[in-house]
Design a protein around this motif. Sequence first.
Motif, PDB file in Angstrom:
ATOM      1  N   PHE A  15      54.608  41.997  42.003  1.00  0.00           N
ATOM      2  CA  PHE A  15      54.887  41.287  40.860  1.00  0.00           C
ATOM      3  C   PHE A  15      52.699  41.478  40.526  1.00  0.00           C
ATOM      4  N   VAL A  16      51.813  41.155  41.539  1.00  0.00           N
ATOM      5  CA  VAL A  16      50.667  40.592  41.130  1.00  0.00           C
ATOM      6  C   VAL A  16      49.983  42.234  40.102  1.00  0.00           C
ATOM      7  N   GLN A  17      50.020  42.871  41.167  1.00  0.00           N
ATOM      8  CA  GLN A  17      49.701  44.200  41.288  1.00  0.00           C
ATOM      9  C   GLN A  17      51.098  44.989  40.459  1.00  0.00           C
ATOM     10  N   GLN A  18      51.594  44.996  39.660  1.00  0.00           N
ATOM     11  CA  GLN A  18      52.179  45.665  38.193  1.00  0.00           C
ATOM     12  C   GLN A  18      51.493  44.816  37.435  1.00  0.00           C
ATOM     13  N   GLY A  19      51.693  43.465  37.646  1.00  0.00           N
ATOM     14  CA  GLY A  19      50.360  42.786  36.350  1.00  0.00           C
ATOM     15  C   GLY A  19      49.686  43.207  36.092  1.00  0.00           C
ATOM     16  N   THR A  42      35.884  51.012  52.534  1.00  0.00           N
ATOM     17  CA  THR A  42      35.874  52.630  52.231  1.00  0.00           C
ATOM     18  C   THR A  42      36.309  52.780  50.959  1.00  0.00           C
ATOM     19  N   THR A  43      36.296  51.028  49.675  1.00  0.00           N
ATOM     20  CA  THR A  43      36.178  51.733  48.600  1.00  0.00           C
ATOM     21  C   THR A  43      35.519  50.425  48.337  1.00  0.00           C
ATOM     22  N   SER A  44      35.209  51.119  46.877  1.00  0.00           N
ATOM     23  CA  SER A  44      34.323  49.740  46.040  1.00  0.00           C
ATOM     24  C   SER A  44      35.046  49.689  45.204  1.00  0.00           C
ATOM     25  N   TYR A  45      35.122  47.786  45.645  1.00  0.00           N
ATOM     26  CA  TYR A  45      36.321  47.123  44.406  1.00  0.00           C
ATOM     27  C   TYR A  45      35.022  46.032  43.953  1.00  0.00           C
ATOM     28  N   ASP A  46      36.159  45.526  42.688  1.00  0.00           N
ATOM     29  CA  ASP A  46      34.916  44.723  42.158  1.00  0.00           C
ATOM     30  C   ASP A  46      35.087  43.488  42.266  1.00  0.00           C
ATOM     31  N   VAL A  47      36.424  42.989  42.996  1.00  0.00           N
ATOM     32  CA  VAL A  47      37.241  41.704  43.029  1.00  0.00           C
ATOM     33  C   VAL A  47      38.023  41.670  44.272  1.00  0.00           C
ATOM     34  N   ILE A  48      38.297  41.087  45.296  1.00  0.00           N
ATOM     35  CA  ILE A  48      39.184  40.782  45.905  1.00  0.00           C
ATOM     36  C   ILE A  48      39.978  39.891  46.092  1.00  0.00           C
ATOM     37  N   LEU A  49      41.206  39.230  45.720  1.00  0.00           N
ATOM     38  CA  LEU A  49      41.998  38.673  45.875  1.00  0.00           C
ATOM     39  C   LEU A  49      42.832  38.479  47.385  1.00  0.00           C
ATOM     40  N   LEU A 109      45.300  33.744  36.322  1.00  0.00           N
ATOM     41  CA  LEU A 109      44.755  34.959  37.260  1.00  0.00           C
ATOM     42  C   LEU A 109      43.898  35.575  36.535  1.00  0.00           C
ATOM     43  N   LEU A 110      44.716  35.867  35.150  1.00  0.00           N
ATOM     44  CA  LEU A 110      43.700  36.420  34.593  1.00  0.00           C
ATOM     45  C   LEU A 110      42.825  36.029  33.862  1.00  0.00           C
ATOM     46  N   ALA A 111      42.734  35.395  33.166  1.00  0.00           N
ATOM     47  CA  ALA A 111      41.516  34.228  32.841  1.00  0.00           C
ATOM     48  C   ALA A 111      40.529  34.159  34.534  1.00  0.00           C
ATOM     49  N   ARG A 112      41.350  33.585  35.309  1.00  0.00           N
ATOM     50  CA  ARG A 112      40.076  33.693  36.619  1.00  0.00           C
ATOM     51  C   ARG A 112      39.063  34.839  36.274  1.00  0.00           C
ATOM     52  N   LEU A 113      39.780  36.328  36.535  1.00  0.00           N
ATOM     53  CA  LEU A 113      38.980  37.471  36.541  1.00  0.00           C
ATOM     54  C   LEU A 113      37.985  37.046  35.596  1.00  0.00           C
ATOM     55  N   ARG A 114      38.484  37.221  34.323  1.00  0.00           N
ATOM     56  CA  ARG A 114      37.766  37.646  33.523  1.00  0.00           C
ATOM     57  C   ARG A 114      36.257  36.415  33.831  1.00  0.00           C
ATOM     58  N   ALA A 115      36.928  34.908  33.650  1.00  0.00           N
ATOM     59  CA  ALA A 115      34.836  34.501  34.865  1.00  0.00           C
ATOM     60  C   ALA A 115      34.761  34.494  35.223  1.00  0.00           C
ATOM     61  N   VAL A 116      35.246  35.261  35.796  1.00  0.00           N
ATOM     62  CA  VAL A 116      34.288  36.083  37.721  1.00  0.00           C
ATOM     63  C   VAL A 116      33.193  37.298  37.189  1.00  0.00           C
ATOM     64  N   GLU A 117      33.404  38.163  35.976  1.00  0.00           N
ATOM     65  CA  GLU A 117      33.222  38.506  35.632  1.00  0.00           C
ATOM     66  C   GLU A 117      31.797  38.019  34.393  1.00  0.00           C
ATOM     67  N   ARG A 118      32.300  37.098  34.099  1.00  0.00           N
ATOM     68  CA  ARG A 118      31.248  36.568  33.320  1.00  0.00           C
ATOM     69  C   ARG A 118      30.037  35.373  33.804  1.00  0.00           C
TER      70      ARG A 118
END
Length: 231
Positions: A15-19, A42-49, A109-118
């Motif tokens: 569900f989370v991946q699809q969203g 092995t992969t460059s990620y911007d965020v880990i959940l 969750l999407l709002a928290r991700l945007r907050a991390v960017e900021r």
Amino acid sequence: MRILLIEDEARLAGFVQQGLVQAGHVADVAATGPEGLERAATTSYDVILLDLMLPGQNGFEVLRNLREFGLDGVPVIILSALSDTPHVIRGLDAGAVDYLRKPFEFDELLARLRAVERKRGSPEAAVLRLADLELDPIHRSVTRAGQPLTLTNREFALLDLLLRNAGRVVTKTRIAEKVWDVDFDMGSNVIEVHISQLRRKLDRAFPDRPPLLETVVGHGYRLVGSPTASL
């Protein structure tokens, strides 16, 4: 953003991946602590959940090992049903930047991700400009010559990657890594199809404007033009 979700509950992970994908992100899933660590290494990620109750290694062990592997610069948001204050404090003290209690609303969750960017002050959140092209990653809008462009999520992510590397050739391998998931079939023509669709909207729809998207045969693709702001 490219996001790693470390979650052993398959239904929730799906569900989370699809969203995340529908929101325009690239999302990989790991079902165990060790698998999550391997992917993070092995992969460059911007965020880990990160879930806390994981097989192999729990979330606190994963956080500790991320530090030991020198990967503590990647922001981690904990997603956990362990909602009591001591667990929240322990998770934040262990290096997580945020803690979201399950069950949660996906929009939160999407709002928290945007907050991390900021909070990171990341260039990921900056408006990108090249010639008369402008892309706003936060509001997910694109204009050329002042006219809005309607892009799919993949086209938006592809244009975002090309803009961040304006003037430089971006290989098909890098596009697959940044815009598609780890299971992408490099033998398919999916990237070429998306490039063609993007070129139609970006260049062919503006015949009176110089073309911006170039194919560098045998190498990849690049955007060209006079930058109007620092990327």
